[in-house]
Design a protein around this motif. Structure first.
Motif, PDB file in Angstrom:
ATOM      1  N   THR A 113       0.736  -1.030  -0.358  1.00 27.63           N
ATOM      2  CA  THR A 113       0.366   0.023  -0.263  1.00 27.63           C
ATOM      3  C   THR A 113       0.544   1.459   0.136  1.00 27.63           C
ATOM      4  O   THR A 113       2.047   0.718   0.177  1.00 27.63           O
ATOM      5  N   PRO A 114       0.876   2.102  -0.842  1.00 30.04           N
ATOM      6  CA  PRO A 114       0.820   3.240   0.004  1.00 30.04           C
ATOM      7  C   PRO A 114       1.808   4.096   1.057  1.00 30.04           C
ATOM      8  O   PRO A 114       1.138   3.495   2.083  1.00 30.04           O
ATOM      9  N   ARG A 115       2.572   4.316   1.217  1.00 30.60           N
ATOM     10  CA  ARG A 115       3.051   4.976   1.921  1.00 30.60           C
ATOM     11  C   ARG A 115       4.577   4.224   3.590  1.00 30.60           C
ATOM     12  O   ARG A 115       3.799   4.497   4.911  1.00 30.60           O
ATOM     13  N   ARG A 116       4.032   3.053   2.574  1.00 30.52           N
ATOM     14  CA  ARG A 116       4.852   1.555   3.482  1.00 30.52           C
ATOM     15  C   ARG A 116       6.017   1.696   3.490  1.00 30.52           C
ATOM     16  O   ARG A 116       6.788   0.608   3.760  1.00 30.52           O
ATOM     17  N   ASN A 117       7.250   2.978   3.994  1.00 32.93           N
ATOM     18  CA  ASN A 117       8.217   2.748   2.835  1.00 32.93           C
ATOM     19  C   ASN A 117       9.490   2.110   3.782  1.00 32.93           C
ATOM     20  O   ASN A 117      10.188   1.836   2.866  1.00 32.93           O
ATOM     21  N   HIS A 173       0.761   0.744  -4.521  1.00 29.28           N
ATOM     22  CA  HIS A 173      -0.197   0.860  -4.725  1.00 29.28           C
ATOM     23  C   HIS A 173      -1.781   0.587  -4.439  1.00 29.28           C
ATOM     24  O   HIS A 173      -2.574   0.835  -5.571  1.00 29.28           O
TER      25      HIS A 173
END
Ligand code: NAD
Length: 351
Positions: free
Chosen positions: A39-43, A63
């Motif tokens: 998912t986004p932002r799980r860097n 995404h």
């Protein structure tokens, strides 16, 4: 004893630091080009998995979104084809795994799942895709991950609110599995183990999110509950969540905590042995009441009102659910579903 059961379970690697075993697992499996799905932002966690993949890392598709939108599936398939991926590594919760499952159906490539929530999708061959606001679900053996890596270290940053509501999602799989018409002594054993581990783990995680023993209990409970979900039919609770969540775009996990005590209270008289087993696993006398109390201790919303469900929606949901075909210890009338929803709307103790 007389029972028939069938379980298809992936290879499971469960340990603190299990991520370090990812290269060996991929070597065992064979593929050389992994597409990482997140998912986004799980860097941070994506970087960790990327490092663990080493030369087998070919690209990342960050995404994934709730309910697996068809346009996201098409974009992910294009990316997987572009980089010639021969394996999908899904890191995170049910959303990235749901996307990996949809891609695997198109490309027939293996999935390695690294779950960090308690949704349990990694243990099932159930997939779902949403096209033009309509979610289609089904079962396909090709989407069951080949390997699942559970590493409690990777879930310590899962926020407490997401952790506890996701834990109730797992709890719902185990509870509904207990009274399923196609339950067996084996699935009931797994369900009881799940309920016990989840209660213990969620209480620990809610007071100390970095407690690794608590994180391990939650992942273990989610794994057991996921096997139950993949092996038996879910009942009234899942029908209610599906209709309410789909129609009002509600957070899947939060609905479980609100509805589960009320559904169990409704079903318990028709499934006394299951209710007794659940109470045994929760170490209490009244399982429905205990689940309501547990939700309060974990500070999860306990009424539909708090989730933003409009009161006028309840009647429509009751009509839809009463008309659906599904297995449940009791088949409720429209009025009975409405009564249950009204109790959940206010959020009083069940019963
Ligand atoms: P999710 O994957 O959307 O994750 C919930 C949130 O947790 C997201 O915001 C995500 O970014 C965050 N998150 C995940 N890992 C994290 C980490 N390590 N640190 C910080 N944040 C993190 O949702 P979910 O609750 O895991 O899964 C729900 C979805 O899964 C629903 O769409 C549901 O239908 C599906 N599901 C499918 C099955 C199945 O068998 N097919 C079973 C259960 C649930």
């Amino acid at each position: 004893m007389d029972f028939t059961t069938q379980m298809q379970v992936p290879r499971i690697v469960f340990a603190e630091g299990a991520l370090a075993r990812l290269p060996d697992e991929l070597a065992r499996l064979g593929p050389g080009n992994a597409l990482l799905i997140a998912t986004p932002r799980r860097n941070l966690v994506v970087e960790q998995v990327r490092d663990a993949l080493g030369s087998r890392f070919s690209g990342v598709f960050p995404h994934a979104a709730m309910h697996v939108p068809a346009e996201t599936v098409r974009a992910a398939v294009n990316e997987a084809r572009r980089i010639r991926a021969d394996c999908l590594v899904a890191i995170g919760g049910g959303s990235p795994l749901g996307l990996a499952k949809a891609v695997a159906r198109e490309m027939d490539v293996p999935i390695v799942a690294i779950p960090t929530t308690y949704a349990g999708s990694e243990m099932t061959s159930i997939f779902g895709i949403t096209e033009s606001a309509r979610k289609t679900t089904g079962r396909d053996p090709r989407v069951l991950p080949k390997v699942v890596i559970y590493d409690p270290l990777l879930s310590v940053d899962l926020p407490v609110t997401t952790s506890v509501s996701s834990g109730f999602n797992a709890m719902a799989h185990a509870v509904e599995g207990m009274y399923a018409a196609d339950a067996s002594p084996l699935t009931s054993l797994l369900a009881a183990g799940a309920v016990r581990a989840l209660k213990k783990g969620l209480l620990q995680v809610s007071s100390d999110p970095h407690n690794l023993a608590g994180r391990a209990d939650c992942l273990y409970g989610a794994a057991l509950a996921g096997i139950v979900l993949g092996s038996v039919s879910m009942g009234l609770h899942h029908q209610l969540c599906h209709v309410l969540g789909g129609t009002y775009n509600l957070l899947h996990a939060e609905l479980h905590a609100v509805l589960l005590p009320h559904v169990l209270s409704y079903n318990a008289p028709a499934a006394p042995a299951a209710a007794e087993s659940i109470a045994g696993a929760l170490d209490c006398r009244d399982a429905a009441l205990e689940l309501h109390t547990l939700a309060g201790q974990l500070e999860i919303p306990r009424n539909l009102q708090a989730l933003g469900v409009p009161p006028e929606a309840l009647h429509d949901v009751a009509v839809q659910v009463a008309a659906r075909p599904y297995m449940n210890p009791r088949l409720p009338t429209e009025n009975e579903v409405l009564d249950l929803l009204q109790r959940a709307y206010i959020g009083n103790a069940p019963g």
